[in-house]
Motif scaffolding. Structure first.
Motif, PDB file in Angstrom:
ATOM      1  N   ARG A 123       0.805  -1.222   0.000  1.00 47.94           N
ATOM      2  CA  ARG A 123       0.000   0.000   0.000  1.00 47.94           C
ATOM      3  C   ARG A 123       0.841   1.277   0.000  1.00 47.94           C
ATOM      4  O   ARG A 123       0.419   2.307   0.493  1.00 47.94           O
ATOM      5  CB  ARG A 123      -0.980  -0.014   1.167  1.00 47.94           C
ATOM      6  CG  ARG A 123      -1.885  -1.234   1.167  1.00 47.94           C
ATOM      7  CD  ARG A 123      -2.743  -1.335   2.392  1.00 47.94           C
ATOM      8  NE  ARG A 123      -3.601  -0.188   2.546  1.00 47.94           N
ATOM      9  CZ  ARG A 123      -4.833  -0.072   2.038  1.00 47.94           C
ATOM     10  NH1 ARG A 123      -5.333  -1.041   1.335  1.00 47.94           N
ATOM     11  NH2 ARG A 123      -5.538   1.012   2.248  1.00 47.94           N
ATOM     12  N   LEU A 156      -5.796  -4.998  -7.754  1.00 43.62           N
ATOM     13  CA  LEU A 156      -7.134  -4.470  -7.445  1.00 43.62           C
ATOM     14  C   LEU A 156      -8.178  -5.586  -7.399  1.00 43.62           C
ATOM     15  O   LEU A 156      -9.072  -5.570  -6.555  1.00 43.62           O
ATOM     16  CB  LEU A 156      -7.534  -3.415  -8.483  1.00 43.62           C
ATOM     17  CG  LEU A 156      -6.749  -2.109  -8.458  1.00 43.62           C
ATOM     18  CD1 LEU A 156      -7.137  -1.228  -9.637  1.00 43.62           C
ATOM     19  CD2 LEU A 156      -6.942  -1.374  -7.144  1.00 43.62           C
ATOM     20  N   HIS A 159      -7.811  -7.536  -4.103  1.00 46.81           N
ATOM     21  CA  HIS A 159      -7.962  -6.747  -2.873  1.00 46.81           C
ATOM     22  C   HIS A 159      -9.209  -5.868  -2.991  1.00 46.81           C
ATOM     23  O   HIS A 159      -9.122  -4.682  -3.297  1.00 46.81           O
ATOM     24  CB  HIS A 159      -6.729  -5.869  -2.633  1.00 46.81           C
ATOM     25  CG  HIS A 159      -5.500  -6.654  -2.342  1.00 46.81           C
ATOM     26  ND1 HIS A 159      -4.734  -7.220  -3.333  1.00 46.81           N
ATOM     27  CD2 HIS A 159      -4.929  -6.977  -1.165  1.00 46.81           C
ATOM     28  CE1 HIS A 159      -3.723  -7.855  -2.774  1.00 46.81           C
ATOM     29  NE2 HIS A 159      -3.818  -7.736  -1.464  1.00 46.81           N
ATOM     30  N   ILE A 161     -12.533  -3.595  -2.242  1.00 43.17           N
ATOM     31  CA  ILE A 161     -12.771  -2.469  -1.338  1.00 43.17           C
ATOM     32  C   ILE A 161     -13.711  -2.920  -0.224  1.00 43.17           C
ATOM     33  O   ILE A 161     -14.833  -3.359  -0.484  1.00 43.17           O
ATOM     34  CB  ILE A 161     -13.384  -1.272  -2.102  1.00 43.17           C
ATOM     35  CG1 ILE A 161     -12.410  -0.788  -3.169  1.00 43.17           C
ATOM     36  CG2 ILE A 161     -13.758  -0.154  -1.145  1.00 43.17           C
ATOM     37  CD1 ILE A 161     -12.983   0.256  -4.102  1.00 43.17           C
ATOM     38  N   GLU A 166      -9.549   1.569   2.185  1.00 43.23           N
ATOM     39  CA  GLU A 166      -9.278   0.827   0.960  1.00 43.23           C
ATOM     40  C   GLU A 166      -9.807   1.577  -0.250  1.00 43.23           C
ATOM     41  O   GLU A 166      -9.167   1.583  -1.302  1.00 43.23           O
ATOM     42  CB  GLU A 166      -9.898  -0.568   1.043  1.00 43.23           C
ATOM     43  CG  GLU A 166      -9.327  -1.367   2.170  1.00 43.23           C
ATOM     44  CD  GLU A 166      -8.911  -2.759   1.759  1.00 43.23           C
ATOM     45  OE1 GLU A 166      -9.078  -3.134   0.599  1.00 43.23           O
ATOM     46  OE2 GLU A 166      -8.403  -3.448   2.647  1.00 43.23           O
ATOM     47  N   HIS A 170      -7.523   2.677  -3.394  1.00 40.96           N
ATOM     48  CA  HIS A 170      -7.873   2.360  -4.780  1.00 40.96           C
ATOM     49  C   HIS A 170      -7.960   3.638  -5.609  1.00 40.96           C
ATOM     50  O   HIS A 170      -7.553   3.656  -6.764  1.00 40.96           O
ATOM     51  CB  HIS A 170      -9.195   1.591  -4.827  1.00 40.96           C
ATOM     52  CG  HIS A 170      -9.040   0.137  -4.480  1.00 40.96           C
ATOM     53  ND1 HIS A 170      -9.529  -0.860  -5.271  1.00 40.96           N
ATOM     54  CD2 HIS A 170      -8.452  -0.486  -3.425  1.00 40.96           C
ATOM     55  CE1 HIS A 170      -9.263  -2.032  -4.732  1.00 40.96           C
ATOM     56  NE2 HIS A 170      -8.611  -1.824  -3.601  1.00 40.96           N
ATOM     57  N   GLU A 171      -8.488   4.699  -5.018  1.00 38.48           N
ATOM     58  CA  GLU A 171      -8.551   5.978  -5.728  1.00 38.48           C
ATOM     59  C   GLU A 171      -7.139   6.479  -6.051  1.00 38.48           C
ATOM     60  O   GLU A 171      -6.891   6.966  -7.152  1.00 38.48           O
ATOM     61  CB  GLU A 171      -9.294   7.021  -4.879  1.00 38.48           C
ATOM     62  CG  GLU A 171      -9.414   8.368  -5.561  1.00 38.48           C
ATOM     63  CD  GLU A 171     -10.120   9.400  -4.693  1.00 38.48           C
ATOM     64  OE1 GLU A 171     -10.135  10.563  -5.114  1.00 38.48           O
ATOM     65  OE2 GLU A 171     -10.640   9.051  -3.614  1.00 38.48           O
ATOM     66  N   ILE A 173      -4.526   4.622  -6.511  1.00 37.02           N
ATOM     67  CA  ILE A 173      -4.017   3.770  -7.594  1.00 37.02           C
ATOM     68  C   ILE A 173      -4.556   4.260  -8.932  1.00 37.02           C
ATOM     69  O   ILE A 173      -3.821   4.360  -9.917  1.00 37.02           O
ATOM     70  CB  ILE A 173      -4.393   2.289  -7.356  1.00 37.02           C
ATOM     71  CG1 ILE A 173      -3.617   1.740  -6.162  1.00 37.02           C
ATOM     72  CG2 ILE A 173      -4.120   1.448  -8.604  1.00 37.02           C
ATOM     73  CD1 ILE A 173      -4.037   0.348  -5.747  1.00 37.02           C
TER      74      ILE A 173
END
Length: 185
Positions: A123, A156, A159, A161, A166, A170-171, A173
């Protein structure tokens, strides 16, 4: 420089020594011929998911075989396995070793790519981005957009959300993807 007989070289002697040390791993019952090189044995073990046994073989290779290319390959594979086990520090050490001990741009790029994936799994998007860019700058065709996107989307996909943290990760990424691939929008 043959030791005895026409086909018995020093390298063959060392490989036989490694094979003798790993005979207790019960790998020859898997259909792997006894005269198979230790590197091939380790690869076969990885293919069937026997990662602990493969690590043992790679450790023996590093300990007993002095050929630089063989050691570099063993270290790369050990980095992959350690990463699978979540042993981030050990995996990073193997990839750093490769970068420090070879001038091969493909191996540098592959190692940087693997390091980027480790940081992504941890992360740390900033470090992941840094290593993705290093991989791309060193050897652009290996660190292609498709390879990097495949790695990111695999992460993604595995893993999902589950909470706000998380979702924010993701945002981040996705922001990286849009920075790195401006045509992707």
């Amino acid at each position: 420089m043959p030791l005895t007989g026409p086909d018995y070289s020093y390298t063959g002697f060392i490989a036989e020594n490694v094979r003798m040390k790993i005979k207790d791993l019960s790998i020859f019952s898997m259909g792997i011929p006894r005269k198979t090189s230790p590197g091939i044995i380790a690869q076969k073990l990885m293919e069937v998911g026997e990662y602990n046994k493969a690590l043992e073989v790679y450790r023996e290779i590093i300990r007993d075989i002095q050929d630089k290319d063989t050691v570099i390959n063993a270290r790369y594979q050990m980095g992959i396995i350690e990463s699978k086990f979540g042993n981030t520090a050990d995996a990073l050490k193997h990839f750093q070793y490769i970068i420090s001990n070879t001038n091969d741009p493909i191996l540098h790029s592959k190692s940087y790519y693997q390091m980027a994936m480790i940081y992504l799994k941890d992360r740390n998007i900033e470090m992941a981005e840094d290593y993705f860019l290093k991989a791309k700058n060193i050897y652009p065709s290996h660190a292609s957009h498709l390879n990097i996107l495949a790695g990111i989307f695999d992460y993604l996909n595995t893993h999902p959300i589950e909470n706000l943290n998380e979702a924010q990760f993701h945002e981040n990424i996705l922001k990286f993807i849009f920075r790195y691939f401006p045509d992707f929008k």
